[in-house]
Design an enzyme around this catalytic site. Sequence first.
Site, PDB file in Angstrom:
ATOM      1  N   ASP A  58       0.859  -1.181   0.000  1.00 15.80           N
ATOM      2  CA  ASP A  58       0.000   0.000   0.000  1.00 15.80           C
ATOM      3  C   ASP A  58       0.898   1.235   0.000  1.00 15.80           C
ATOM      4  O   ASP A  58       1.685   1.444   0.929  1.00 15.80           O
ATOM      5  CB  ASP A  58      -0.901  -0.008   1.238  1.00 15.80           C
ATOM      6  CG  ASP A  58      -2.097   0.917   1.074  1.00 15.80           C
ATOM      7  OD1 ASP A  58      -2.053   1.800   0.204  1.00 15.80           O
ATOM      8  OD2 ASP A  58      -3.075   0.752   1.827  1.00 15.80           O
ATOM      9  N   ASP A 117      -2.777   2.620  -6.230  1.00 11.21           N
ATOM     10  CA  ASP A 117      -1.848   2.751  -5.107  1.00 11.21           C
ATOM     11  C   ASP A 117      -1.742   1.507  -4.236  1.00 11.21           C
ATOM     12  O   ASP A 117      -1.224   1.583  -3.113  1.00 11.21           O
ATOM     13  CB  ASP A 117      -2.223   3.952  -4.238  1.00 11.21           C
ATOM     14  CG  ASP A 117      -3.618   3.840  -3.634  1.00 11.21           C
ATOM     15  OD1 ASP A 117      -4.409   2.997  -4.111  1.00 11.21           O
ATOM     16  OD2 ASP A 117      -3.921   4.592  -2.707  1.00 11.21           O
ATOM     17  N   GLU A 118      -2.193   0.366  -4.718  1.00  9.19           N
ATOM     18  CA  GLU A 118      -2.036  -0.853  -3.925  1.00  9.19           C
ATOM     19  C   GLU A 118      -1.981  -2.075  -4.834  1.00  9.19           C
ATOM     20  O   GLU A 118      -2.595  -2.112  -5.901  1.00  9.19           O
ATOM     21  CB  GLU A 118      -3.157  -1.003  -2.891  1.00  9.19           C
ATOM     22  CG  GLU A 118      -4.540  -1.093  -3.491  1.00  9.19           C
ATOM     23  CD  GLU A 118      -5.597  -1.359  -2.439  1.00  9.19           C
ATOM     24  OE1 GLU A 118      -5.312  -2.055  -1.446  1.00  9.19           O
ATOM     25  OE2 GLU A 118      -6.722  -0.863  -2.621  1.00  9.19           O
TER      26      GLU A 118
END
Length: 398
Positions: A9, A105-106
């Site tokens: 993350d 974003d992950e």
Amino acid sequence: MPSRILHVDLDAFFVEVCRQRHPELRPLEYLVVGGRRESRGVVQSASYAARQLGVRSGMPIAQAARRCPQATFFKGEFAHYRDASRQVRAVLAGFAPTVVMASLDEGYLDFSGTERLYPISLLPVAERLRDAIQDGAGLAASIGIGSNRMIAKLASDYAKPRGICEVRTGWEEGFLAGLALSALPGIGPRTAAMLARVGLSEVHQVQNLTEAALTRLVGDLARELKWRAHGHGSAALHADRLARSVSRETTLARDQTQPGSLDGLLVRFADLVAADLRGAGLVARTVVLKLRHGDFHTVTRRRTLTQPTDLAPELLAPIRELFGPAFREARARHQGIRLIGLAATNLTQAAPADLFEPRERTRLRELTEAVDQVRARFGFESVTPARALPQGNRREPD
């Protein structure tokens, strides 16, 4: 053989990408990304100093401005986020054969079957991965390690910011026991409030109840809640799974009652969505129009195309056909448009061009390829459809 999943993350991803691209933002302690202070959009991300004052992702910007009046509000570029996410994806691919990006974003990495390489713990490889992301993309990350996706994600949440947390097989129940029920996937604010009304707020409370007793309290929710509370979840990662949709939308500064400016936004959205499709090697079979009225009434209209496409004019034409009646419906309700969006769905892998396609479509494809080459060299904004420009920036044709 137990699964071993890493969840990566990226910390304050949208904030940090904006700081990379705009050096003047780097010294700012209080930074909120998503839109200007006076806009009606929502927060994409906030610096950790702003989060300490209660600013959260998804919060209306007006509310964020009240909670953190000293913050600087900034609207970033999606293309910058996409490029940064691709950089991170390239780093992750060097560590595991199966990598699935869950969002910009992950991402998840599957280390199942690596017991001989890492017989005891994945902490050493997680540390190397975190350093590689920092070196390769200039971004900080938190990493969670678990036996399934849920545990790995909760572990990375626990590790934030810039930390690593490993929950080894057999430790799941103990790790979850100290968490609030609202931390579990699928437990949103309404469900959490319902559980609180029957006296349930912590995971350990559910762990200590039998399924029969829990059913008497929460009904049909009991089985899934019990399953998650004891640490069960899916470990399946599908690296070849296609994106479900590609979309663009915006919340307008004020309710719009003139169709002309809205049409300009649709032109720009079609151009952006088509470029994303081509970049991912995808084509769309369906387009979707989204309009939110001033009173928050939201309507969607969709159209299935005669052939899959990644060309902006072929996405725009049916969207315009949908827009006219949908806009008139809003005006009949005496409402302006608060939000407008365009999505391409029902995606498949792009195939080679049809040798017998109409000449007009071949010319459109050739023009699109030329525009893509210019944008690759000089940036996306170097070529913009005239109809997408603000009216004050348009020139009359010669």
